[in-house]
Scaffold this motif. Sequence first.
Motif, PDB file in Angstrom:
ATOM      1  N   MET A 100       0.820  -1.247   0.040  1.00 27.91           N
ATOM      2  CA  MET A 100       0.070  -0.029  -0.060  1.00 27.91           C
ATOM      3  C   MET A 100       0.915   1.344  -0.092  1.00 27.91           C
ATOM      4  SD  MET A 100      -2.749   1.084   2.949  1.00 27.91           S
ATOM      5  CE  MET A 100      -3.687  -0.253   2.933  1.00 27.91           C
ATOM      6  N   LYS A 101       0.645   2.242  -0.828  1.00 27.30           N
ATOM      7  CA  LYS A 101       1.571   3.266  -0.933  1.00 27.30           C
ATOM      8  C   LYS A 101       1.049   4.201   0.105  1.00 27.30           C
ATOM      9  CE  LYS A 101       1.813   3.213  -5.870  1.00 27.30           C
ATOM     10  NZ  LYS A 101       1.388   3.904  -7.187  1.00 27.30           N
ATOM     11  N   ALA A 102       1.848   5.267   0.794  1.00 31.14           N
ATOM     12  CA  ALA A 102       1.747   6.007   1.608  1.00 31.14           C
ATOM     13  C   ALA A 102       0.867   7.040   1.562  1.00 31.14           C
ATOM     14  CB  ALA A 102       3.244   6.809   2.013  1.00 31.14           C
ATOM     15  N   ASP A 103       0.318   7.421   0.349  1.00 30.16           N
ATOM     16  CA  ASP A 103      -0.779   8.346   0.163  1.00 30.16           C
ATOM     17  C   ASP A 103      -2.181   7.629  -0.402  1.00 30.16           C
ATOM     18  OD1 ASP A 103       0.111   7.718  -2.257  1.00 30.16           O
ATOM     19  OD2 ASP A 103       0.024   9.687  -3.045  1.00 30.16           O
ATOM     20  N   SER A 104      -2.153   6.193  -0.340  1.00 29.81           N
ATOM     21  CA  SER A 104      -3.235   5.623  -0.843  1.00 29.81           C
ATOM     22  C   SER A 104      -4.587   5.875   0.025  1.00 29.81           C
ATOM     23  CB  SER A 104      -3.140   4.194  -0.795  1.00 29.81           C
ATOM     24  OG  SER A 104      -2.049   3.668  -1.509  1.00 29.81           O
ATOM     25  N   ILE A 105      -4.516   6.148   1.357  1.00 26.07           N
ATOM     26  CA  ILE A 105      -5.695   6.625   2.142  1.00 26.07           C
ATOM     27  C   ILE A 105      -5.023   7.824   2.965  1.00 26.07           C
ATOM     28  CG2 ILE A 105      -7.021   5.831   4.005  1.00 26.07           C
ATOM     29  CD1 ILE A 105      -6.230   3.043   3.415  1.00 26.07           C
ATOM     30  N   ASN A 106      -5.961   8.616   3.138  1.00 26.22           N
ATOM     31  CA  ASN A 106      -5.692   9.889   3.935  1.00 26.22           C
ATOM     32  C   ASN A 106      -7.052  10.248   4.464  1.00 26.22           C
ATOM     33  OD1 ASN A 106      -2.803  10.798   3.919  1.00 26.22           O
ATOM     34  ND2 ASN A 106      -3.515  10.970   1.445  1.00 26.22           N
ATOM     35  N   ILE A 107      -7.122  10.997   5.624  1.00 27.69           N
ATOM     36  CA  ILE A 107      -8.404  11.436   6.234  1.00 27.69           C
ATOM     37  C   ILE A 107      -8.169  12.731   6.903  1.00 27.69           C
ATOM     38  CG2 ILE A 107      -7.896  10.295   8.553  1.00 27.69           C
ATOM     39  CD1 ILE A 107     -11.013   9.432   8.433  1.00 27.69           C
ATOM     40  N   SER A 108      -9.106  13.519   7.017  1.00 30.24           N
ATOM     41  CA  SER A 108      -9.025  14.841   7.589  1.00 30.24           C
ATOM     42  C   SER A 108     -10.429  15.207   8.187  1.00 30.24           C
ATOM     43  CB  SER A 108      -8.533  15.937   6.793  1.00 30.24           C
ATOM     44  OG  SER A 108      -9.261  16.216   5.638  1.00 30.24           O
ATOM     45  N   GLN A 109     -10.395  16.094   9.467  1.00 26.39           N
ATOM     46  CA  GLN A 109     -11.601  16.506   9.827  1.00 26.39           C
ATOM     47  C   GLN A 109     -12.037  17.590   8.828  1.00 26.39           C
ATOM     48  OE1 GLN A 109     -12.630  16.310  14.262  1.00 26.39           O
ATOM     49  NE2 GLN A 109     -10.548  15.779  14.348  1.00 26.39           N
ATOM     50  N   ILE A 110     -13.247  17.883   9.153  1.00 30.49           N
ATOM     51  CA  ILE A 110     -13.849  18.997   8.452  1.00 30.49           C
ATOM     52  C   ILE A 110     -13.958  20.397   9.423  1.00 30.49           C
ATOM     53  CG2 ILE A 110     -15.777  20.496   7.381  1.00 30.49           C
ATOM     54  CD1 ILE A 110     -16.689  17.605   6.511  1.00 30.49           C
ATOM     55  N   LEU A 111     -12.690  21.032   9.492  1.00 31.49           N
ATOM     56  CA  LEU A 111     -12.352  21.962  10.430  1.00 31.49           C
ATOM     57  C   LEU A 111     -12.306  23.293   9.728  1.00 31.49           C
ATOM     58  CD1 LEU A 111      -9.417  20.335  12.309  1.00 31.49           C
ATOM     59  CD2 LEU A 111     -11.786  20.385  13.183  1.00 31.49           C
ATOM     60  N   LYS A 112     -11.785  23.417   8.821  1.00 33.61           N
ATOM     61  CA  LYS A 112     -11.691  24.832   8.100  1.00 33.61           C
ATOM     62  C   LYS A 112     -13.122  25.377   7.751  1.00 33.61           C
ATOM     63  CE  LYS A 112      -7.341  23.912   5.887  1.00 33.61           C
ATOM     64  NZ  LYS A 112      -6.838  23.796   4.433  1.00 33.61           N
ATOM     65  N   GLY A 113     -13.182  26.682   7.594  1.00 35.98           N
ATOM     66  CA  GLY A 113     -14.369  27.234   7.273  1.00 35.98           C
ATOM     67  C   GLY A 113     -14.773  26.769   6.036  1.00 35.98           C
ATOM     68  N   THR A 114     -13.821  26.602   4.867  1.00 39.69           N
ATOM     69  CA  THR A 114     -14.202  26.191   3.682  1.00 39.69           C
ATOM     70  C   THR A 114     -13.164  25.208   3.367  1.00 39.69           C
ATOM     71  OG1 THR A 114     -15.126  28.497   2.824  1.00 39.69           O
ATOM     72  CG2 THR A 114     -14.379  26.832   1.203  1.00 39.69           C
ATOM     73  N   THR A 115     -13.564  23.938   2.988  1.00 40.72           N
ATOM     74  CA  THR A 115     -12.577  22.913   2.564  1.00 40.72           C
ATOM     75  C   THR A 115     -12.806  22.735   1.107  1.00 40.72           C
ATOM     76  OG1 THR A 115     -12.894  21.939   4.964  1.00 40.72           O
ATOM     77  CG2 THR A 115     -11.913  20.486   3.128  1.00 40.72           C
ATOM     78  N   LEU A 116     -11.692  22.894   0.517  1.00 39.84           N
ATOM     79  CA  LEU A 116     -11.573  22.649  -1.033  1.00 39.84           C
ATOM     80  C   LEU A 116     -11.149  21.111  -1.321  1.00 39.84           C
ATOM     81  CD1 LEU A 116     -10.202  25.950  -1.939  1.00 39.84           C
ATOM     82  CD2 LEU A 116     -12.610  25.358  -2.226  1.00 39.84           C
ATOM     83  N   LYS A 117     -11.573  20.864  -2.675  1.00 40.97           N
ATOM     84  CA  LYS A 117     -11.076  19.500  -3.113  1.00 40.97           C
ATOM     85  C   LYS A 117      -9.374  19.743  -3.348  1.00 40.97           C
ATOM     86  CE  LYS A 117     -10.595  16.680  -7.287  1.00 40.97           C
ATOM     87  NZ  LYS A 117     -10.861  16.498  -8.548  1.00 40.97           N
ATOM     88  N   PRO A 118      -8.536  18.764  -2.690  1.00 38.85           N
ATOM     89  CA  PRO A 118      -7.116  18.844  -2.830  1.00 38.85           C
ATOM     90  C   PRO A 118      -6.754  18.605  -4.406  1.00 38.85           C
ATOM     91  CG  PRO A 118      -7.489  17.089  -1.687  1.00 38.85           C
ATOM     92  CD  PRO A 118      -8.798  17.827  -2.098  1.00 38.85           C
TER      93      PRO A 118
END
Length: 267
Positions: free
Chosen positions: A1-19
């Motif tokens: 499994m590659k290092a960036d295959s799974i990532n997770i983040s909480q919705i914390l910012k006022g606006t969250t954009l697609k990376p």
Amino acid sequence: MKADSINISQILKGTTLKPKGEHYAVCWIKEKVKILEIDKRIYKNVSNSIFFIDPKYSWKIVKKDGVSAAGYILYLSKEILNEPLLNNLHINTVRLFNSGEIPLFKLSPGIEKRTQSILEMIDELLGSQLNHREDALLSLLNTFFIYCDGQCNIKTVITDTNAKTNIVYKFKNLVDKLVLEYHDVGHYARLLNISPKYLNECVKEILSVSSKHVIVEQLLMRSRHELKFSDKSIKEISFELGFSSPDYFSYFFKSHTGITPSVLRKL
């Protein structure tokens, strides 16, 4: 499994954009989100939902002021979705991530809590260096997708205003609230002011299972939880779940699982 295959983040910012990148996004929106915008189309009233978004779509989530966290965003590579443990799930066979629609799941309160727990464990594991971490992550993803697979939740699309979908969603909410008291399809049909036959037709079309199956799955899920994680006697559990006797509860449980409640407790 590659290092960036799974990532997770909480919705914390006022606006969250697609990376940037080609990851699929699974957005669990808990509450207090002002809007979800997908390809410049705005969706409101999206609390308590899970959205599955293909990489081809641009999106952003705008959170209401004064809220610390409003859910999670899980980023998955195509490589992960092709893992043997995940590849054969119904969630992939219906092509949730590459259809022309934006699929969502409306969650009942009980499933919402389990979903949050799974995502929190994924978040914790991704920040750890534990042995067998990758196996544990895949197992959690598998569990997460099973909960989203239509047996415990409602699959629809955010542009769908189909009357049958609304009936099934209301039926699922009623089962979640009243299943300890009512095990009969007819009772829920009466509450919805429709016939049991039409209710079953709606559930079959939307979930590909019968109305009775939805009730049975809810009872089995609650039964397993009580048997594994409580000190209550089987007699107490049977009456709490609305069964007329412990013997009938044991018959019900064995007929659907192949084992008795007492055997499950020993596993």
